[in-house]
Every structure is written in structure tokens, then in C-alpha cells.
Design an enzyme around this catalytic site. Structure first.
Site, PDB file in Angstrom:
ATOM      1  N   PRO A 201      40.103  44.374  48.666  1.00 39.77           N
ATOM      2  CA  PRO A 201      40.497  43.120  49.313  1.00 39.77           C
ATOM      3  C   PRO A 201      40.976  42.093  48.278  1.00 39.77           C
ATOM      4  O   PRO A 201      40.644  42.221  47.101  1.00 39.77           O
ATOM      5  CB  PRO A 201      39.211  42.635  49.981  1.00 39.77           C
ATOM      6  N   GLY A 203      41.180  39.029  45.844  1.00 44.84           N
ATOM      7  CA  GLY A 203      40.178  38.225  45.151  1.00 44.84           C
ATOM      8  C   GLY A 203      39.014  39.002  44.589  1.00 44.84           C
ATOM      9  O   GLY A 203      38.055  38.419  44.097  1.00 44.84           O
ATOM     10  N   THR A 207      43.569  42.328  39.615  1.00 43.09           N
ATOM     11  CA  THR A 207      44.456  41.890  38.545  1.00 43.09           C
ATOM     12  C   THR A 207      43.664  41.677  37.264  1.00 43.09           C
ATOM     13  O   THR A 207      44.077  42.087  36.177  1.00 43.09           O
ATOM     14  CB  THR A 207      45.168  40.591  38.963  1.00 43.09           C
ATOM     15  N   GLU A 423      27.550  52.014  60.393  1.00 42.30           N
ATOM     16  CA  GLU A 423      27.894  52.635  59.109  1.00 42.30           C
ATOM     17  C   GLU A 423      26.924  53.759  58.763  1.00 42.30           C
ATOM     18  O   GLU A 423      27.328  54.798  58.240  1.00 42.30           O
ATOM     19  CB  GLU A 423      27.896  51.591  57.990  1.00 42.30           C
TER      20      GLU A 423
HETATM   21  P1  ADP Z   1      42.788  40.251  43.021  1.00 42.85           P
HETATM   22  O1  ADP Z   1      43.862  40.637  42.055  1.00 42.85           O
HETATM   23  O2  ADP Z   1      41.894  41.391  43.364  1.00 42.85           O
HETATM   24  O3  ADP Z   1      43.286  39.561  44.232  1.00 42.85           O
HETATM   25  P2  ADP Z   1      42.075  38.509  40.898  1.00 42.85           P
HETATM   26  O4  ADP Z   1      41.900  39.474  39.789  1.00 42.85           O
HETATM   27  O5  ADP Z   1      43.364  37.791  40.927  1.00 42.85           O
HETATM   28  O6  ADP Z   1      41.843  39.214  42.290  1.00 42.85           O
HETATM   29  O7  ADP Z   1      40.871  37.479  40.876  1.00 42.85           O
HETATM   30  C1  ADP Z   1      41.065  36.096  40.897  1.00 42.85           C
HETATM   31  C2  ADP Z   1      40.011  35.404  40.059  1.00 42.85           C
HETATM   32  O8  ADP Z   1      38.737  35.544  40.642  1.00 42.85           O
HETATM   33  C3  ADP Z   1      39.889  35.957  38.677  1.00 42.85           C
HETATM   34  O9  ADP Z   1      40.768  35.371  37.790  1.00 42.85           O
HETATM   35  C4  ADP Z   1      38.437  35.662  38.316  1.00 42.85           C
HETATM   36  O10 ADP Z   1      38.275  34.338  37.847  1.00 42.85           O
HETATM   37  C5  ADP Z   1      37.745  35.748  39.646  1.00 42.85           C
HETATM   38  N1  ADP Z   1      37.176  37.082  39.849  1.00 42.85           N
HETATM   39  C6  ADP Z   1      37.548  37.965  40.793  1.00 42.85           C
HETATM   40  N2  ADP Z   1      36.821  39.093  40.723  1.00 42.85           N
HETATM   41  C7  ADP Z   1      35.961  38.928  39.686  1.00 42.85           C
HETATM   42  C8  ADP Z   1      34.942  39.768  39.103  1.00 42.85           C
HETATM   43  N3  ADP Z   1      34.687  40.985  39.583  1.00 42.85           N
HETATM   44  N4  ADP Z   1      34.275  39.286  38.052  1.00 42.85           N
HETATM   45  C9  ADP Z   1      34.526  38.043  37.567  1.00 42.85           C
HETATM   46  N5  ADP Z   1      35.467  37.234  38.067  1.00 42.85           N
HETATM   47  C10 ADP Z   1      36.178  37.636  39.122  1.00 42.85           C
HETATM   48 ZN    ZN Z   2      33.405  53.126  61.750  1.00 44.00          ZN
HETATM   49 MG    MG Z   3      45.853  40.160  42.258  1.00 47.17          MG
END
Ligand code: ADP
Ligand code: ZN
Ligand code: MG
Length: 617
Positions: A201, A203, A207, A423
Site C-alpha cells: 500500500p 506510504g 521508495t 482470515e
Molecule cells: P511508498 O513509496 O511505499 O509509498 P515512501 O517510501 O514514499 O512510501 O514513504 C514515505 C515516507 O514515510 C518515508 O520517506 C519515511 O519517512 C516514512 N516511512 C514509510 N515507511 C517507513 C518505514 N518502514 N520505516 C521508516 N519510515 C517509513
Molecule cells: Zn478472504
Molecule cells: Mg513511493
């Protein structure tokens, strides 16, 4: 040749600016000389009036100086040479006459050559600096590079900055050790990983993880986002992809990261008419690069998506993005660790218990938690407090939840109970039946609206031959969720199984019309794909089967699915104690593995486990 509109306009503007610059310089040069261009007749008159003190005669120009400056202050003039008998006349008037070999070589140099040289040097300087900053190595690549490629030589992010996604980190550790030393990795006989797709999902840190892999391995990080390829001239996207791979190959070892792969790799059959050609071209180019790509040179491909279900199956085929790494929402322990990572950046009151805050933030992603820590610090600052306290966090949670609730839903207590049983139902049925993949992890952590869960399956053609019993058992597992709900609530089932039913129906339909596995319908094929079949059946123009057969297909599909439901219910009735115990544990821990709850472990464990079947409901 591809046409990059942006570079082209830039070149045109530069040209216009250069021409204007030259004209201005010429103007400045002639003003500096205080020269006025006059008609020849005026020149003759000036001569006759004995105003001229000195002239320089070129082959077609006459430059001269007046004895006394004009009212404007200009004492030099220039005029076109007309009269060949001029010298006599001038001498007769007692004027000093000089012949020039060619008119104004010096001024010509000043007016044209020097400015042109200046602008050329400026151009070279600007672009070389630009190109080197991008790590593209000098002027020569300018003409070739159409790609808006972002390359970071040091991402400054390591695995320490990513928390709560230990499984994903574990899987990516292999990539890191490969990139650190591509040569010896191959010598040990290990096959280099090629394309890895991070799925999860928004966030959850996909990335961030990709950048951390580059940081851990200490290699360059090339990244582009799939959404950049949308709305582009035909051919540009494909050229970008080509350039990206070309540049990365030169920079090996390195990582190529394609963020939001779904924007680029959307299934080719889906989508509107406009732009289809361009997307297809870009996607085809990507597929071609993936195929003609030798990972042993030390280039690893990472991609991320939160919508794996719409990806073109061709992308997931063996030898392409054939490894998927699940980056899931964090469980309670994971959330506590993520909070710790982000709390390092603020002044935290020592009394704050981050574990407790983790307990209050079910369903938060890493990005939500980062946002939460920031909000809490903002609230503390506004209070003019020296440190961020637990009360600040509580206030921030309310605020952040209000934001999240718009995006996804947070489950109520009865809903959570239902989801836990659902689940656990899937998991126990999967553990009981032979020849289906065991469930590695069960989770009731809610997902965003519309996300259809993160069970990824490779296209069937890449799998081994499947027996009819295996297909039936898969359907049974899919119905295990609904069967568990039905047991718990005495037949009162919910909408939560819609996606399970859809997938069960698809398999049953394939069994009936593609694999000839339904006795009533017989052993013949009725269509190329489920979608194709439904379209055909609806349009009725060219029915894929007769009316009677269509009805039999319907009945067969329904029978297969309802038989599976009954089987799932029977299994769960037999294992009711495990179901209750597992659901309770799941409610408590939110996510459990086979280690936490051995009854979902299959004995003996299968060799090729599937990704966890952890669905929203
Ligand atoms: P996605 O690419 O999965 O949408 P991102 O990597 O862009 O998510 O995450 C956005 C921000 O949220 C990151 O820059 C970081 O600050 C925070 N974050 C997200 N996941 C984590 C994690 N597992 N550990 C620490 N920080 C996280
Ligand atoms: Zn199911
Ligand atoms: Mg991303």
C-alpha cells in the site's frame, strides 16, 4: 529519432537569445565608436563645406572624421563608397585620404566573431557543468540523453532508516550483497537477481527501501517514476527507457528503480484509446530492455507498485519482475520500531512510551507514523514545551486519524472480529488441504479502500501443470474466509468476501470453459479468456456457445463454487477449536505467522511458498 520537445524549445530560446545578444553587442560597439551612418550626398556636402578632416576608404565603405563634432557629439561617420574619382576631389580640397584593404576587419571581428565565440563558450560551459552534475560525463551525451533520469550517487539512506518491514529487508539483503561484489557473487554459483517488484500500500516505505538498498550497497541509484511517462509524445517514453538502461549499464554496479510501475505497465488490454500506442511502445521497450539485460554486469532492477493487480502479466513473467517482495503495513511491533526511527529526529520526553503509541495506531503506515511524530512535535512546539510528551502524541493521533479515515477505513471492534475469523478461515483451510500453498502470515491490519489485497500470482503459463483437484482446492481456500464467517455468525455472511468470490468464480469458469474439467459441459474449449467469454456471452452476436451450453456453464461454475464452500465449512467445523484460538491470537497480535500459531503450519511444509494470503476481508 525521438523528439524531445523540452530540449528542442530550450535550444530555440538559446538561439534567439544569442542573436539578440549579438545585435546588442554590435550596437554597443558602434556607440562606443560614436559613428553615424550618413548618406553619400551628405558626405559630399560635408566635403564641399570643408567639414571633413580625415577619411579611410575601403573597397565599398568610407569612414571619416569631422573637424568639429555634430550637435549630437558624434564626430565619426561612415558612408557607402560611390564615386571612383573621389580621391582627386578630396585631394583638391586638401583632405588626407587613406585607402583601406578591406572595410572594418577589426569592427567585423568585434561585432560578430567575438560575441559568437562568447556565446559558444557559455553554451559549452553551461551544459558541461549540467551534464557532469547529472553524472552523465561531458558534452557528448547531451544530444543523446532524452531521459529525465535522476541519479543519486549516494542516497544516504540505509536499512537502519527503514523499520517494521523485516521480511522485505531480509529478501533485499541478497541484492545488497550482490551489488557489493557482483563478480564473486556469480562465482559462488548463485543466480543474480534481476527484477524485483516491491508491492504494498502507499506510504509503507517502498521508495525508501529501494533507496536504502542503494545506500547499503553504496551504488548509484537511477530512478524514474512511471507516472512521468504519462502524457508524452509518441516515442519519447520508449527513448527514455532505452537511455535509462544505457546510462545505468555504464554506471554499473547500480540500481534502476521504476517507481509507480503501474502507471507505465498497466495491462495492455485496459485503458482508453488515447495514448494507448505510446504506453504500449514504452512498455514494449521496457520489456525488451528487461529481456536483453544481463544482471551479471551488476545492475539490479527494482520497481514499486501499490496496484499489482493491474500490471500487465507480461511484466511478471519469468526473467522479468519475477520476484515480488511484499512491503506490508506494519504490525504493532513494526509500528513501534518505525516510531523509534522518526522519534530520533525530535526531542522526546523520556516518559513517552512508544510501544503504547504503537498500540493506538493500528492500520497506520510508515508514512502515517512519520507524519504523526511530526504532528506531535508541532503541537509540542506550539505549546512552547521543551519536549514532546505523550499528550502531544494523543492529540496528534486524533488529527492524523481524521486524515487517514478519509483515505482508508479503521475497523470497529465487531468488524475486526469478523475479519480475524475470515482470515483464519483461509489459513486453516490452506493448512488442511494438500497441494495448496501454505499461508505464511495472516493479518487483519486494514488496507486502503479498493486495494484488493496483495496476493500476487504469476501467470498460469509459468506454473506447472495443475490438476483439477488442485484447482478445486484453491477455490476451497478462497471460500475458507466466508465459511469461517458463516460458522461464527451462524450463517450471517458479509460483503467482505466479494474479491474471494470473484477469484473463485474465475477459476471455476476457467475449469469449465478452458480446461474441460466439468463433466456436464464436456471436454472442449469455449473461449480464450474469461473476459472474452463474458463479452461474447453478453453481446450474443457471435455466441461462444449455444444458449443451452451457456446455461450449463453457469450451472457448472455455481456447482464447483458451492461444493468448495461446503468443503471449506466442513474443514473448519472439524477444526473449530483452532479457528477460535487462532482468531483470538490474531485479534491480539494483528498479524501472525506459522511460528506464532503452529496449526496454520502445513506438515510437511511445501518447498515453494507463495506470498502470504493476507486480504482485507
Ligand atoms: P511508498 O513509496 O511505499 O509509498 P515512501 O517510501 O514514499 O512510501 O514513504 C514515505 C515516507 O514515510 C518515508 O520517506 C519515511 O519517512 C516514512 N516511512 C514509510 N515507511 C517507513 C518505514 N518502514 N520505516 C521508516 N519510515 C517509513
Ligand atoms: Zn478472504
Ligand atoms: Mg513511493
Amino acid at each position: 529519432m525521438a523528439f524531445d520537445s523540452r530540449k528542442q524549445t530550450w535550444a530555440i530560446w538559446y538561439f534567439i537569445a544569442a542573436v539578440l545578444g549579438v545585435l546588442l553587442l554590435q550596437q554597443a560597439w558602434s556607440t562606443y565608436q560614436q559613428t553615424e551612418t550618413i548618406p553619400y550626398s551628405e558626405f559630399e556636402k560635408l566635403v564641399a563645406d570643408k567639414q571633413v578632416s580625415e577619411v579611410v576608404i575601403g573597397s565599398d565603405m568610407i569612414q571619416g572624421e569631422l573637424k568639429t563634432p555634430k550637435s549630437t557629439g558624434v564626430s565619426k561617420f561612415v558612408t557607402a563608397r560611390v564615386d571612383p574619382t573621389l580621391a582627386d576631389k578630396l585631394s583638391a580640397e586638401g583632405i588626407k585620404v587613406t585607402g583601406a584593404p578591406s572595410s572594418g576587419v577589426l569592427s567585423w571581428i568585434f561585432a560578430w566573431i567575438i560575441p559568437a565565440l562568447l556565446f559558444y563558450l557559455l553554451w559549452v560551459f553551461l551544459f558541461r557543468g549540467f551534464a557532469e552534475k547529472q553524472g552523465l560525463g561531458g558534452l557528448m551525451t547531451i544530444g543523446k540523453s532524452h531521459a529525465k533520469v535522476y541519479v543519486e550517487t549516494d542516497t544516504k539512506v540505509t536499512f537502519k532508516d527503514v523499520a517494521g518491514v523485516d521480511e522485505a529487508k531480509f529478501e533485499l539483503q541478497e541484492v545488497v550483497s550482490f551489488l557489493r561484489d557482483p563478480k564473486s557473487f556469480g562465482r559462488l554459483g548463485a543466480r543474480a537477481p534481476k527484477g524485483i517488484l516491491l508491492v504494498g500500500p502507499p506510504g509503507t516505505g517502498k521508495t525508501l527501501l529501494a533507496r536504502a538498498v542503494a545506500g547499503e550497497a553504496g551504488v548509484a541509484f537511477f530512478s524514474i517514476s512511471g507516472s512521468e511517462f504519462v502524457e508524452m509524445f509518441v516515442g519519447v517514453g520508449a527513448a527514455r527507457v532505452r537511455d535509462l538502461f544505457e546510462q545505468a549499464r555504464k554506471a554499473a554496479p547500480c540500481i534502476i528503480f521504476i517507481d509507480e510501475l503501474d502507471a507505465l505497465g498497466r495491462s495492455r488490454s485496459v485503458g482508453g484509446i488515447g495514448g494507448v500506442d505510446e504506453k504500449e511502445q514504452t512498455l514494449n521497450q521496457l520489456l525488451a530492455e528487461l529481456d536483453g539485460f544481463d544482471p551479471s554486469i551488476g545492475v539490479i532492477l527494482l520497481a514499486a507498485t501499490n496496484r499489482p493487480e493491474i500490471l500487465d502479466p507480461a511484466l511478471l513473467r519469468a526473467g522479468r519482475f519475477d520476484r515480488q517482495v511484499l512491503v506490508d503495513r506494519p504490525d504493532r511491533i513494526g509500528r513501534s520500531e518505525i516510531l523509534k526511527v522518526h522519534a530520533r529526529k525530535i526531542v522526546l520526553d523520556p516518559a513517552v512510551d512508544l510501544d503504547q503509541i504503537a498500540g493506538m495506531t493500528t492500520g497506520f503506515t510508515g508514512a502515517d507514523l512519520a507524519n504523526l511524530v511530526n504532528e506531535a512535535a508541532v503541537i509540542a512546539t506550539r505549546r512552547k514545551s521543551a519536549a514532546t510528551t505523550a499528550a502531544d502524541f494523543t492529540a496528534a493521533i486524533e488529527r492524523v486519524i481524521a486524515g487517514i479515515e478519509k483515505k482508508s477505513r479503521i475497523l470497529s471492534a465487531p468488524e475486526r472480529r469478523r475479519v480475524a475469523y475470515h482470515e483464519m478461515g483461509h489459513a486453516l483451510v490452506a493448512a488442511t488441504l494438500p497441494d495448496v500453498d501454505p499461508v505464511l502470515k495472516v493479518s487483519i491490519i486494514p488496507r486502503g479502500v479498493g486495494a484488493l489485497g496483495y496476493t500476487i500470482q504469476r501467470p498460469t503459463e509459468d506454473r506447472f501443470v495443475l490438476a483439477a483437484s488442485e484447482l478445486r482446492h484453491r477455490i476451497t481456500v478462497l471460500l475458507g474466509g466466508r465459511a469461517a464467517e458463516s460458522l461464527l455468525f451462524d450463517g450471517d455472511i458479509s460483503t467482505g468476501a466479494a474479491d474471494d468470490l470473484q477469484r473463485a468464480t474465475d477459476i471455476a469458469l476457467e475449469m469449465t470453459t478452458l480446461y474441460g474439467m466439468a463433466q456436464t459441459v464436456g471436454q472442449r474449449t469455449y473461449r480464450a479468456s474469461p473476459q472474452f467469454f463474458l463479452d461474447q456471452a453478453q453481446s450474443r452476436d457471435k455466441p461462444a456457445a449455444s444458449e443451452a451450453t451457456l446455461r450449463e456453464i453457469d450451472v457448472s461454475v455455481r456447482d464447483i463454487v458451492s461444493e468448495a464452500f461446503i468443503e471449506a465449512r466442513d474443514i473448519l467445523k472439524r477444526r473449530r477449536a483452532d479457528l477460535d484460538k487462532g482468531a483470538e491470537l490474531l485479534l491480539e497480535k494483528e498479524a501472525i505467522t506459522a511460528e506464532d500459531f503452529p496449526p496454520i503450519q502445513k506438515t510437511p511444509p511445501k518447498q515453494a511458498p507463495q506470498l502470504p494470503h493476507a486480504r482485507s476481508a
